[in-house]
Design a protein around this motif. Structure first.
Motif, PDB file in Angstrom:
ATOM      1  N   UNK A 137     145.244 137.833  82.737  1.00 32.06           N
ATOM      2  CA  UNK A 137     144.951 139.131  83.490  1.00 32.06           C
ATOM      3  C   UNK A 137     146.812 139.730  82.614  1.00 32.06           C
ATOM      4  N   UNK A 138     148.040 140.542  83.589  1.00 28.58           N
ATOM      5  CA  UNK A 138     148.268 141.589  83.200  1.00 28.58           C
ATOM      6  C   UNK A 138     150.192 140.705  82.383  1.00 28.58           C
ATOM      7  N   UNK A 139     149.874 140.269  82.985  1.00 30.89           N
ATOM      8  CA  UNK A 139     151.007 138.961  82.685  1.00 30.89           C
ATOM      9  C   UNK A 139     150.926 138.081  81.271  1.00 30.89           C
ATOM     10  N   UNK A 140     149.901 137.830  81.023  1.00 29.52           N
ATOM     11  CA  UNK A 140     149.505 137.592  79.787  1.00 29.52           C
ATOM     12  C   UNK A 140     149.696 138.572  78.564  1.00 29.52           C
ATOM     13  N   UNK A 141     148.484 139.790  79.043  1.00 27.65           N
ATOM     14  CA  UNK A 141     149.273 140.444  77.678  1.00 27.65           C
ATOM     15  C   UNK A 141     150.021 141.030  77.461  1.00 27.65           C
ATOM     16  N   UNK A 142     151.050 141.311  77.903  1.00 25.33           N
ATOM     17  CA  UNK A 142     152.196 141.280  78.148  1.00 25.33           C
ATOM     18  C   UNK A 142     153.202 140.515  77.849  1.00 25.33           C
ATOM     19  N   UNK A 143     153.079 139.401  77.636  1.00 22.34           N
ATOM     20  CA  UNK A 143     153.621 138.395  77.307  1.00 22.34           C
ATOM     21  C   UNK A 143     153.668 138.716  75.483  1.00 22.34           C
ATOM     22  N   UNK A 144     152.212 138.313  75.475  1.00 22.31           N
ATOM     23  CA  UNK A 144     151.766 138.255  74.001  1.00 22.31           C
ATOM     24  C   UNK A 144     152.747 139.543  73.008  1.00 22.31           C
ATOM     25  N   UNK A 145     152.495 140.644  73.835  1.00 22.60           N
ATOM     26  CA  UNK A 145     153.019 141.960  73.322  1.00 22.60           C
ATOM     27  C   UNK A 145     154.450 141.836  73.208  1.00 22.60           C
ATOM     28  N   UNK A 167     154.853 121.028  90.987  1.00 19.64           N
ATOM     29  CA  UNK A 167     155.254 121.888  89.439  1.00 19.64           C
ATOM     30  C   UNK A 167     156.991 121.382  89.687  1.00 19.64           C
ATOM     31  N   UNK A 168     156.908 120.568  87.612  1.00 26.84           N
ATOM     32  CA  UNK A 168     158.565 120.656  87.845  1.00 26.84           C
ATOM     33  C   UNK A 168     158.821 119.698  88.269  1.00 26.84           C
ATOM     34  N   UNK A 169     158.580 118.664  89.087  1.00 25.27           N
ATOM     35  CA  UNK A 169     158.501 117.601  89.678  1.00 25.27           C
ATOM     36  C   UNK A 169     158.631 116.508  88.442  1.00 25.27           C
ATOM     37  N   UNK A 170     158.272 115.093  88.697  1.00 27.03           N
ATOM     38  CA  UNK A 170     158.201 114.387  87.513  1.00 27.03           C
ATOM     39  C   UNK A 170     157.039 114.488  86.637  1.00 27.03           C
ATOM     40  N   UNK A 171     155.962 115.110  87.210  1.00 22.69           N
ATOM     41  CA  UNK A 171     155.531 115.294  86.512  1.00 22.69           C
ATOM     42  C   UNK A 171     155.004 116.678  86.278  1.00 22.69           C
ATOM     43  N   UNK A 172     155.474 116.379  84.270  1.00 23.68           N
ATOM     44  CA  UNK A 172     155.205 118.125  83.860  1.00 23.68           C
ATOM     45  C   UNK A 172     154.587 118.971  84.096  1.00 23.68           C
ATOM     46  N   UNK A 173     154.830 120.549  84.358  1.00 28.18           N
ATOM     47  CA  UNK A 173     153.992 121.589  84.503  1.00 28.18           C
ATOM     48  C   UNK A 173     153.318 121.590  82.999  1.00 28.18           C
ATOM     49  N   UNK A 174     152.476 121.888  83.705  1.00 29.69           N
ATOM     50  CA  UNK A 174     150.952 122.523  82.182  1.00 29.69           C
ATOM     51  C   UNK A 174     151.953 123.850  82.133  1.00 29.69           C
ATOM     52  N   UNK A 175     151.910 124.146  80.798  1.00 32.18           N
ATOM     53  CA  UNK A 175     152.125 125.283  80.394  1.00 32.18           C
ATOM     54  C   UNK A 175     151.268 126.037  80.027  1.00 32.18           C
ATOM     55  N   UNK A 176     151.338 126.914  81.136  1.00 31.13           N
ATOM     56  CA  UNK A 176     150.025 128.146  81.164  1.00 31.13           C
ATOM     57  C   UNK A 176     150.621 129.123  81.925  1.00 31.13           C
ATOM     58  N   UNK A 195     155.648 138.792  72.754  1.00 33.27           N
ATOM     59  CA  UNK A 195     156.531 138.359  71.290  1.00 33.27           C
ATOM     60  C   UNK A 195     155.868 138.707  70.152  1.00 33.27           C
ATOM     61  N   UNK A 196     154.877 139.409  70.420  1.00 31.42           N
ATOM     62  CA  UNK A 196     154.307 140.689  68.787  1.00 31.42           C
ATOM     63  C   UNK A 196     155.346 141.156  68.412  1.00 31.42           C
ATOM     64  N   UNK A 197     155.773 142.203  69.208  1.00 38.90           N
ATOM     65  CA  UNK A 197     156.416 143.219  69.042  1.00 38.90           C
ATOM     66  C   UNK A 197     157.257 144.124  69.766  1.00 38.90           C
ATOM     67  N   UNK A 218     155.398 129.716  74.038  1.00 38.41           N
ATOM     68  CA  UNK A 218     156.552 130.186  74.575  1.00 38.41           C
ATOM     69  C   UNK A 218     155.863 132.032  75.437  1.00 38.41           C
ATOM     70  N   UNK A 219     154.558 132.001  75.303  1.00 35.51           N
ATOM     71  CA  UNK A 219     153.714 133.054  75.581  1.00 35.51           C
ATOM     72  C   UNK A 219     153.429 132.674  76.857  1.00 35.51           C
TER      73      UNK A 219
END
Length: 303
Positions: A160-168, A58-67, A170-172, A290-291
């Motif tokens: 998982x909690x990291x995704x929920x927290x990331x949305x939290x 990840x992060x090499x010539x093949x661009x990592x998936x933004x997920x 960004x949103x507020x 961003x999330x």
């Protein structure tokens, strides 16, 4: 003259004439060509190995998936409700509920109906993860409990909690947008309200709740730490803290509702599935990126 003075008969070699300058140049050119070819092969092999090795990372010539990459289920324990404590106290007070004193009979103690204890995130985990990620502990507890609840309700989803927290975030800002503060109860005060969705640079969504949630009887507004519009809350709102009210301004309720909403898009266990679910939350690829960055930052902070 021979090349070997001791040679006789068939073992003798024919005399060898001196090569011309042209022949010497051709031989030198041949040697140089061979050396160049060998060097090219070596360099090519090294380059191929390097490219293969980097591209496989990840992060090499093949661009990592933004997920979001995901995180393990947070550890939880069961809490003891006040009702359970009261029942225990009453039971201890009645040493023998059937004992007879004179002409009176001690009242029987009716057993309280069993109530499943609510899960509580382990304090040590909260402390360590909050310090590592910068997420306020009260908000983190809501995200973690939403992860635990949705994993039991929809195990195939994978949010998982990291995704929920990331949305939290960004949103507020985890319930801290503007002058708002996240209380120990999980309530965000004052309410976080988005702009009126009146079509002026935003979507046009006429009032759907009579202003009950957002205080606007003309246009809808996004509400709470996870920014739900009233019509969406009507469908996905949840009472996660068990107080009998599904409140978009209460972070336990809002985080769990966000998890349910995301899972409605299908499994989030692949980069495509994850991006599709987050895109459904806000229809901008830049928002999804961003999330993803914030969620992966939380995961990386834990090592």
């Amino acid at each position: 003259m021979t090349w070997d003075d001791d040679a006789t008969g068939d073992d003798r070699r024919e005399p060898r004439s001196r090569p011309s300058a042209r022949e010497v140049l051709l031989q030198v050119a041949g040697y140089l060509g061979l050396v160049t070819a060998v060097v090219a092969l070596v360099v090519g092999a090294v380059f191929a190995v390097t490219v293969w090795g980097v591209a496989a990372k990840p992060g090499g010539f093949a661009a990592p998936s933004a997920a979001g990459r995901g995180a393990p289920l947070p550890p939880v324990t069961s809490s003891t409700s006040d009702g359970d404590a009261d029942a225990a106290a009453r039971t201890e007070a009645a040493d023998d509920p059937n004992a007879v004193t004179g002409s009176e009979v001690a009242p029987l103690v009716e057993p309280e109906p069993e109530v499943e204890a609510a899960p509580v995130v382990e304090g040590d985990w909260l402390s360590v993860v909050s310090d590592a990620t910068g997420i306020p502990a009260r908000a983190l507890a809501a995200y973690a409990l939403a992860h635990v609840a949705i994993a039991a309700e929809e195990p195939q989803c994978g949010v998982d909690w990291t995704t929920i927290a990331a949305i939290g975030a960004v949103e507020s800002g985890h319930g801290s947008h503007g002058d708002s503060e996240l209380q120990a109860s999980g309530q965000v005060t004052p309410k976080i309200l988005g702009p009126a969705l009146d079509g002026d640079g935003v979507a046009a969504i006429h009032d759907t709740d009579g202003g009950a949630l957002d205080g606007d009887a003309t246009w809808d507004r996004a509400v709470g730490p996870m920014q739900f519009i009233p019509s969406t809350w009507e469908q996905w709102g949840a009472d996660a803290n068990g107080d009998g009210v599904a409140d978009p301004s209460q972070i336990d309720d809002a985080a769990y509702a966000a998890a349910r909403y995301l899972c409605a898009s299908g499994p989030m266990t692949s980069p495509e599935g994850w991006r599709g679910a987050v895109f459904s939350y806000n229809h901008l690829e830049s928002y999804v990126d961003k999330v993803a960055g914030i969620a992966n930052g939380y995961a990386d902070a834990l090592g």
